[in-house]
Design a protein around this motif. Sequence first.
Motif, PDB file in Angstrom:
ATOM      1  N   LEU A   1       0.791  -1.231   0.000  1.00 54.23           N
ATOM      2  CA  LEU A   1       0.000   0.000   0.000  1.00 54.23           C
ATOM      3  C   LEU A   1       0.828   1.289   0.000  1.00 54.23           C
ATOM      4  O   LEU A   1       0.424   2.270  -0.640  1.00 54.23           O
ATOM      5  CB  LEU A   1      -0.967   0.024   1.189  1.00 54.23           C
ATOM      6  N   PRO A   2       1.965   1.345   0.697  1.00 50.73           N
ATOM      7  CA  PRO A   2       2.699   2.615   0.715  1.00 50.73           C
ATOM      8  C   PRO A   2       3.068   3.144  -0.662  1.00 50.73           C
ATOM      9  O   PRO A   2       3.083   4.363  -0.872  1.00 50.73           O
ATOM     10  CB  PRO A   2       3.944   2.281   1.546  1.00 50.73           C
ATOM     11  N   CYS A   3       3.358   2.279  -1.597  1.00 49.83           N
ATOM     12  CA  CYS A   3       3.673   2.716  -2.953  1.00 49.83           C
ATOM     13  C   CYS A   3       2.493   3.483  -3.549  1.00 49.83           C
ATOM     14  O   CYS A   3       2.646   4.600  -4.045  1.00 49.83           O
ATOM     15  CB  CYS A   3       4.019   1.507  -3.820  1.00 49.83           C
ATOM     16  N   MET A   4       1.311   2.891  -3.468  1.00 49.05           N
ATOM     17  CA  MET A   4       0.125   3.510  -4.054  1.00 49.05           C
ATOM     18  C   MET A   4      -0.266   4.786  -3.304  1.00 49.05           C
ATOM     19  O   MET A   4      -0.502   5.834  -3.908  1.00 49.05           O
ATOM     20  CB  MET A   4      -1.046   2.524  -4.030  1.00 49.05           C
ATOM     21  N   LEU A   5      -0.339   4.694  -1.985  1.00 53.08           N
ATOM     22  CA  LEU A   5      -0.827   5.819  -1.181  1.00 53.08           C
ATOM     23  C   LEU A   5       0.145   6.993  -1.199  1.00 53.08           C
ATOM     24  O   LEU A   5      -0.274   8.150  -1.250  1.00 53.08           O
ATOM     25  CB  LEU A   5      -1.085   5.368   0.255  1.00 53.08           C
TER      26      LEU A   5
ATOM     27  N   CYS B   1      -7.525   5.191  -3.549  1.00 49.58           N
ATOM     28  CA  CYS B   1      -6.680   5.076  -2.361  1.00 49.58           C
ATOM     29  C   CYS B   1      -7.524   5.034  -1.094  1.00 49.58           C
ATOM     30  O   CYS B   1      -7.227   4.271  -0.164  1.00 49.58           O
ATOM     31  CB  CYS B   1      -5.695   6.241  -2.292  1.00 49.58           C
ATOM     32  N   LYS B   2      -8.564   5.831  -1.058  1.00 47.85           N
ATOM     33  CA  LYS B   2      -9.461   5.814   0.104  1.00 47.85           C
ATOM     34  C   LYS B   2     -10.147   4.458   0.222  1.00 47.85           C
ATOM     35  O   LYS B   2     -10.288   3.905   1.327  1.00 47.85           O
ATOM     36  CB  LYS B   2     -10.511   6.919   0.001  1.00 47.85           C
TER      37      LYS B   2
ATOM     38  N   ALA C   1       8.418   0.138   4.272  1.00 47.73           N
ATOM     39  CA  ALA C   1       8.145   0.359   2.850  1.00 47.73           C
ATOM     40  C   ALA C   1       8.245   1.841   2.503  1.00 47.73           C
ATOM     41  O   ALA C   1       8.738   2.208   1.427  1.00 47.73           O
ATOM     42  CB  ALA C   1       6.764  -0.182   2.485  1.00 47.73           C
ATOM     43  N   GLY C   2       7.787   2.706   3.414  1.00 47.71           N
ATOM     44  CA  GLY C   2       7.864   4.149   3.177  1.00 47.71           C
ATOM     45  C   GLY C   2       9.292   4.634   3.038  1.00 47.71           C
ATOM     46  O   GLY C   2       9.604   5.457   2.168  1.00 47.71           O
ATOM     47  N   TYR C   3      10.180   4.106   3.861  1.00 50.87           N
ATOM     48  CA  TYR C   3      11.587   4.503   3.778  1.00 50.87           C
ATOM     49  C   TYR C   3      12.258   3.923   2.532  1.00 50.87           C
ATOM     50  O   TYR C   3      13.179   4.536   1.972  1.00 50.87           O
ATOM     51  CB  TYR C   3      12.330   4.100   5.041  1.00 50.87           C
ATOM     52  N   LEU C   4      11.789   2.766   2.097  1.00 52.83           N
ATOM     53  CA  LEU C   4      12.301   2.215   0.837  1.00 52.83           C
ATOM     54  C   LEU C   4      11.841   3.066  -0.346  1.00 52.83           C
ATOM     55  O   LEU C   4      12.578   3.214  -1.336  1.00 52.83           O
ATOM     56  CB  LEU C   4      11.852   0.756   0.683  1.00 52.83           C
TER      57      LEU C   4
END
Length: 219
Positions: free
Chosen positions: A133-137, A173-174, A202-205
């Motif tokens: 999800l972090p990629c998309m959001l 996304c929602k 994932a966010g840091y990646l």
Amino acid sequence: MSFMEGILKQNKPVWDKCIATTFVQEMKEGKLPIEDFKEYMVQDSIYLKNYARVYGKAIYHAETLREIQLYYSILSFVTDTESAIRLNYLRQFGMTDDDIEFIAPLPENQNYIDFLFETAKRGNGCEILMAVLPCMLSYSYIFRKLAEEPESLKSRYWDFISDYADDRYADSCKEWCDFADKKCGSLSEAEQKKLESIFERAGYLELDFWNMAYQRKKA
């Protein structure tokens, strides 16, 4: 505050760091060298191929038809909508997806891909969801912020920025966040903490990915 509201609040500072990277700021200003953007598009193509494969694992472990449909909707975005943007740029660079098959991932990209597959290998649906999800959001968050900046309208990369800033993408996304709340929101505090750490990792990646081109220049 719902499970996903808490996760988004915790991780938006990481996404703000993504926005502040030289790569993203130069994209906004239209100053990003085309060779750097080309390398990004090539590496993103490699990443997305592997990202899509992870959804196969998620679908395999899905518990309901609704869950399968949602994963498929995300996969459709990656393979259809997002690929259309990518392929258009690759054509401008005289490349196709077939050419990408012979190019190796850069270290930052490989680290991200390895993380996705390590998470998928465990076969836990909530963990897989938190990894993908972090990629998309983050893209929705980052590019909607960029689209608010007047400079972006004049950028040579405006078509790329505006595609990810689209309201329909934000609505999707929602929907994915609502699904994550329903799937993971009732887990124990310890289980949720583990999911939070996966999402944060994932966010840091993602941040490493945005810094990738400039890591090469520093080397």
